[in-house]
Design a protein around this motif. Structure first.
Motif, PDB file in Angstrom:
ATOM      1  N   ALA A 198      -6.670  -1.917   8.914  1.00 11.34           N
ATOM      2  CA  ALA A 198      -4.804  -2.835   8.764  1.00 11.34           C
ATOM      3  C   ALA A 198      -4.567  -3.021   9.153  1.00 11.34           C
ATOM      4  N   GLN A 199      -4.163  -1.410  10.631  1.00 11.93           N
ATOM      5  CA  GLN A 199      -3.432  -0.897  11.539  1.00 11.93           C
ATOM      6  C   GLN A 199      -3.185  -2.175  12.713  1.00 11.93           C
ATOM      7  N   SER A 226       0.299  -5.671   9.377  1.00 15.44           N
ATOM      8  CA  SER A 226       1.178  -4.735   8.775  1.00 15.44           C
ATOM      9  C   SER A 226       2.240  -4.172   9.416  1.00 15.44           C
ATOM     10  N   SER A 266       5.566  -0.964   8.341  1.00 19.39           N
ATOM     11  CA  SER A 266       6.065  -0.226   7.444  1.00 19.39           C
ATOM     12  C   SER A 266       7.210   0.316   7.158  1.00 19.39           C
ATOM     13  N   VAL A 291      -4.313   4.593  -0.053  1.00 18.86           N
ATOM     14  CA  VAL A 291      -4.954   5.130   0.541  1.00 18.86           C
ATOM     15  C   VAL A 291      -5.818   6.174   0.074  1.00 18.86           C
ATOM     16  N   ALA A 332       2.893  -0.721   4.058  1.00 22.93           N
ATOM     17  CA  ALA A 332       2.594   0.920   4.307  1.00 22.93           C
ATOM     18  C   ALA A 332       3.988   1.005   3.853  1.00 22.93           C
ATOM     19  N   LEU A 383      -1.947   3.680   6.675  1.00 18.19           N
ATOM     20  CA  LEU A 383      -2.532   2.451   6.519  1.00 18.19           C
ATOM     21  C   LEU A 383      -4.092   3.195   7.424  1.00 18.19           C
ATOM     22  N   VAL A 415       0.549  -1.207  -0.213  1.00 17.76           N
ATOM     23  CA  VAL A 415      -0.299   0.178   0.089  1.00 17.76           C
ATOM     24  C   VAL A 415       1.144   1.390  -0.274  1.00 17.76           C
TER      25      VAL A 415
END
Length: 151
Positions: free
Chosen positions: A114-115, A120, A122, A63, A105, A110, A30
């Motif tokens: 999703a978090q 997830s 980053s 996003v 991410a 996110l 993402v």
């Protein structure tokens, strides 16, 4: 049609359909617009996973997706000899989160679902202001590290 033949056809069709057990990890990349960083990550992930014989596959999301793929990302991938992943920028949604085994991410925040998923991570070190090459190189380093953990 004969009932026995129909039953046999259904059995064969069901046997050749890939099911959840037949598929590998499902990765969602993402980025802000779903058009460049996540596209590049998806292209490299799918290529390198296939080369390693892994069933893992990835898709790209955004996003706040823009209408079309990034022209520079597409040109860069083509110059690198990679296939452009199918699709267009699309927003990450709850079904993506539910189906994913990993969500990355890339320089964005996110959605809360999703978090909170526990799936997830980053990648905040991928540059977005240095052109395609440095962006790609940072993404490929991350992708290789992820693939190493999926062996």
């Amino acid at each position: 049609m004969n009932t026995a033949i129909l039953a046999a056809l259904i059995t064969v069709a069901t046997a050749i359909q890939p099911g959840p057990a037949a598929s590998g990890p499902q990765v969602v990349f993402v980025c802000e617009h779903g058009a460049a960083k996540s596209l590049v990550a998806t292209a490299y992930f799918n290529k390198l996973a296939a080369e390693r014989g892994l069933k893992a596959r990835a898709t790209f999301r955004g996003v706040a997706p823009q209408d079309t793929l990034s022209v520079s990302a597409v040109a860069g991938l083509k110059a690198d000899g990679l296939a452009i992943p199918d699709g267009r920028p699309t927003a990450v949604v709850d079904s993506d989160v539910a189906q994913a085994t990993h969500i990355f991410a890339i320089g964005c925040t996110l959605p809360k679902s999703a978090q909170a998923s526990g799936k997830s991570s980053s990648w905040d070190d991928v540059p977005d202001d240095q052109g395609y090459g440095p962006m790609r190189d940072a993404i490929v380093r991350h992708v290789r590290a992820v693939l190493d953990t999926l062996r």
